[in-house]
Motif scaffolding. Structure first.
Motif, PDB file in Angstrom:
ATOM      1  N   ASN A 158       0.818  -1.222   0.000  1.00  0.00           N
ATOM      2  CA  ASN A 158       0.000   0.000   0.000  1.00  0.00           C
ATOM      3  C   ASN A 158       0.845   1.262   0.000  1.00  0.00           C
ATOM      4  N   GLY A 165      -2.011  -5.720  -1.938  1.00  0.00           N
ATOM      5  CA  GLY A 165      -2.941  -5.834  -0.815  1.00  0.00           C
ATOM      6  C   GLY A 165      -3.078  -7.266  -0.362  1.00  0.00           C
ATOM      7  N   GLU A 208      -8.253  -0.383   3.684  1.00  0.00           N
ATOM      8  CA  GLU A 208      -7.647   0.510   2.718  1.00  0.00           C
ATOM      9  C   GLU A 208      -7.823  -0.031   1.297  1.00  0.00           C
ATOM     10  N   PHE A 209      -7.553  -1.317   1.136  1.00  0.00           N
ATOM     11  CA  PHE A 209      -7.625  -1.880  -0.209  1.00  0.00           C
ATOM     12  C   PHE A 209      -9.056  -1.965  -0.701  1.00  0.00           C
TER      13      PHE A 209
END
Lengths: 362, 74, 408
Positions: free
Chosen positions: A22, A278, A100-101
């Motif tokens: 990330n 990820g 986040e992904f």
């Protein structure tokens, strides 16, 4: 611990994929402004020292997981509690990365797909890989590393050909040195470099223990250089202001590629990099948690933990923040200070000191 | 069963930690309690996926539990 | 031996009978109706207009060469004292059997709906086996239903298809119109605790030009069909039109919103922040409060920020929280206005009565008779709206924020 071995090159690949994932996509160390690449390099150098701490601890107990040797170092109750906290830390980090992904995929490609479904699909793949064990994770890594490397080179080539790079965007150099140092030590050291703490759970699987130091330092160095290069590239293509505003600067960079009126809109490469990265980050975190839990609670088949812990990560990733900006703020301000600093720096250093004195006596 | 227990325990602790982080960010308690809100707005397909995942989670321990009981009876 | 003969005869008879050619219809004898419009003329007779597909002229068919020169549909108009008579009388003009199974659109004019009500017409629609209950209903606004289906359309060349797709997409993307089919319409018409809502359609431009092929030969059509407002019915008759925010508020209350933009003012900038709802969930529950029925509506929406035309720091979760609150207020205002309007018209379009029926059957029995006129307008409705911003697009701060920072 399961009976498995990974080679030095596999560890190298895993470490690179893990750290790149990330960090490659977000505006890393952007608070350092134009000199963010410098902040990354500084953080990388410091993190090599940090790694030496982990490595020294590993040298004392090369066959044991950290969750086991903590018990030996500071007693049964404290050691186990600490080990448990570490597992929670890994799970929490995994959830954060998953969130986040999920959000990245949603904002880029599937705006109407529910986050939950997206995260569930991602975590199911992770669960399956972790269920199969570390060897499978490592071998998948070898396979995908090639893909990612080729894509990276391709992108670099395209950006270079399209003549987008404007080095003057990186000037003036060292406008605010204090900011660079501050960013390096408060943000970049913890993400991505400090995160290799989870690899202490994997070091015991290495088949050639003496190659560890060289491999890991080489991996950290390579990651640092790639990341610094990426940020420098982003800023030189987009300029500082746009890089600061972009949630995913690399995406904006890729979107500006135009070669000969036919090689455009190669954003899909970004999505590929995103999914590969990820997947590895979440996998390694979940693997660390699974193997730690198994040794802590005496569970004979660690693989049976993969699914339940995967679900914990999935649900946690949903409730970890109300919205993405909040998630980012938490990752910049709260999480490094209260979780990453103690777990990645303070506790390992303390443990090393204790280990040093304990082993000196005998 | 043991595994499920451990997982649940971990989840509760982690949810607590997540709440704690929200507190540290300077939100007051009533807003934080809404932290579960990503799970509020769920459409039918989402709920189906959720139920399915949880079902799989429970199924295996239940099966092994039943198997053990049968073996004991023998 | 004898037995064998009997069996063989029986099988032969079965073969002829079971193959079922009794009421056979050849495809070439069918006039496939795509839309059916009903009006009323001065003599009090029904005027029906049939939009029939010209198989040769529909683009994509095998003989596609003819498309583009002649319209994809033809319309016929016939009068009759009731829909059944009308339908059969039409055979005087149409060379084929009218085939209703593919009728996907029922168009009714505003006057007919307002003056006479739809109860009589709907019975014949419902009674006929061929007419599908999934056909969509729309009401024309300011134009005769018959004229409405004569207008040629561009992207989807069969006008009925065009109207249906428009309705579908506008409900999904904007949420001021509702997609009502015949079955739903009749269901809420017969229910005492709910009144039906039907989308209105109007015509922009010149109707006469819209009928000709010339229309299709320009980029800017002379006549365009546009979804416009919601028709509110009471006791089978159209009583009111809902437009704009009230229409959307009603759709919120019905849990029929999918995607819709919500704009709010921010720091003296008018409508500067736009939020796009991606999914929402509306829960309506009825309960008794101090011996009176009360309704609570809980709306939870989630979506993205799409426009931020003010210098505001959207990376700050506290700011987002404030925006979320303002958005919630904005949505609440819309729903409140819609509820107010419904109360004034004494039409329970939200189906609160049905909810009450489900949760408090005893109370409902007492109130049922005068629900729409007495109890509903006095109903205590509590609305809670929570809007959640999930993401802010692929940028964090608006560039206006950077500009402001520089000028400081």
């Amino acid at each position: 611990m399961e009976k498995a071995k990974i080679s030095a090159s596999q560890l190298f690949i895993l470490m690179i994929l893990f750290q790149l994932s990330n960090s490659l996509l977000i505006p890393l160390a952007i608070n350092a402004g134009r000199d963010s690449w410098l902040a990354i390099i500084i953080a990388m150098i410091v993190s090599i020292f940090l790694f030496s701490v982990y490595q020294a601890l590993y040298q004392y107990y090369p066959a044991l997981l950290p969750t086991d040797y903590m018990e030996k170092l500071i007693g049964k109750v404290f050691g186990r509690t600490l080990a448990f906290l570490y597992i929670l830390f890994f799970l929490f980090s995994a959830a954060r990365v998953l969130r986040e992904f999920g959000v990245m995929l949603l904002s880029l490609a599937f705006p109407e797909t529910p986050l939950f479904v997206m995260s569930a699909l991602l975590i199911l793949v992770v669960v399956y890989t972790v269920y199969k064990g570390i060897e499978v994770v490592a071998r998948t890594g070898e396979l995908l590393f090639v893909v990612m490397g080729l894509l990276g080179l391709f992108l670099l080539l395209l950006i270079a050909i399209s003549g987008l790079i404007d080095i003057s965007n990186l000037k003036p150099f060292l406008e605010e040195p204090s900011k660079v140092i501050k960013t390096a030590f408060t943000e970049t050291l913890y993400v991505p470099f400090g995160e290799i703490i989870v690899f202490t759970m994997i070091f015991p699987y290495l088949n050639q223990a003496r190659k560890l130091k060289k491999t890991a330092i080489f991996a950290i160095g390579t990651t640092g250089v790639i990341l610094a290069l990426t940020m420098a590239l982003n800023i030189s293509v987009l300029g500082l202001a746009l890089t600061e505003r972009a949630l995913f600067p690399l995406l904006s960079t890729i979107q500006s590629i135009e070669v000969g009126e036919f090689l455009e809109r190669v954003d899909v490469i970004f999505v590929l990099i995103l999914v590969i990265g990820g997947f590895f980050k979440v996998s390694v975190y979940v693997y660390g948690a699974v193997i730690g839990t198994a040794s802590l609670f005496n569970i004979k088949e660690p693989s049976r933990l993969a699914y339940p812990l995967g679900m914990v990560v999935l649900l946690l990733s949903m409730i970890v923040a109300n919205n993405y900006p909040q998630h980012l703020q938490e990752g910049l301000k709260v999480f490094p200070l209260y979780a990453q600093l103690p777990f990645q720096v303070i506790i390992p250093v303390l443990l090393l000191i204790i280990a040093f004195f304990k082993n000196k006596k005998t | 069963m043991k595994i499920l227990g451990i997982s649940l325990f971990m989840f509760i602790l982690l949810a607590g930690i997540s709440l704690g982080f929200d507190l540290l960010q300077g939100f007051n308690l009533s807003t934080i309690l809404k932290t579960f809100n990503p799970l509020y707005v769920m459409e039918l397909p989402e709920l189906t996926v959720l139920c399915l995942l949880i079902l799989i989670l429970i199924l295996r321990p239940v099966f092994s539990f039943l198997q053990k009981r049968q073996e004991k009876k023998r | 031996m004898n037995f064998k003969w009997i069996i063989s005869c029986f099988m032969i008879i079965c073969l002829t009978l079971l193959s079922g050619c009794w009421s056979s219809k050849e495809l070439t004898d069918l006039g496939i109706i795509s839309a059916y419009a009903l009006d009323k003329n001065e003599d009090g007779e029904y005027v029906g207009t049939f939009q029939i597909i010209n198989p040769m002229n529909v683009p994509g068919s095998l003989q596609g060469g003819a498309s583009g020169q002649r319209p994809a549909v033809t319309t016929f108009t016939e009068t009759g004292v009731n829909p059944t008579e009308l339908s059969n009388r039409a055979s005087r003009k149409i060379s084929r059997d009218l085939y209703y199974s593919h009728t996907s659109l029922l168009v009714i004019s505003e006057e007919l709906a307002r003056d006479e009500g739809l109860s009589a017409i709907l019975d014949s629609m419902e009674r006929a086996l061929e007419f599908r209950a999934t056909a969509k209903v729309v009401i024309t606004r300011g134009i005769k239903a018959g004229d409405f289906i004569k207008v040629l359309t561009g992207i989807d060349q069969i006008p009925a298809e065009n109207v249906l797709k428009t309705l579908d997409s506008t409900e999904k993307l904007y949420g001021e119109n509702i997609n009502t089919n015949l079955q739903e319409f009749i269901q809420s018409l017969t229910s005492t605790g709910k009144e039906p809502l039907v989308s209105g359609f109007s015509l922009l431009g010149d109707m006469e030009k819209g009928k000709t092929m010339e229309q299709l030969h320009s980029t800017d059509f002379d006549a365009i069909l546009e979804a416009n407002g919601l028709a509110v019915f009471k006791e089978g008759k159209l009583v009111n039109w809902l437009d704009g925010e009230k229409a959307r508020g009603t759709m919120w209350g019905l849990n029929r919103i999918h995607e819709t933009p919500v704009s709010i003012d921010w720091e003296n900038h008018k409508k500067a922040i736009a939020y796009r709802v991606i999914r929402q969930k509306t829960d309506v529950s009825a309960q008794m409060k101090d011996g009176k029925p009360a309704i609570s509506i809980t709306i939870r929406a989630e979506g993205d920020l799409r426009t931020v035309a003010v210098p505001v720091d959207v990376t700050d979760p506290h700011v987002l929280l404030a925006i979320e609150k303002a958005l919630g207020q904005e949505i609440k205002k819309e729903v409140e206005a819609a509820v107010q309007e419904a109360k004034e018209n004494k039409t329970d379009v939200f189906g609160f009565g049905e909810k009450l029926h489900q949760s408090e059957p005893d109370v409902w029995k007492k109130l049922e008779q005068e629900w729409q006129d007495v109890s509903f307008p006095e109903l205590d409705v509590d609305i809670t709206v929570e809007a959640f911003i999930r993401r802010t697009g692929v940028r964090n701060n608006p560039y206006l924020f950077d500009l402001e920072k520089k000028s400081d």
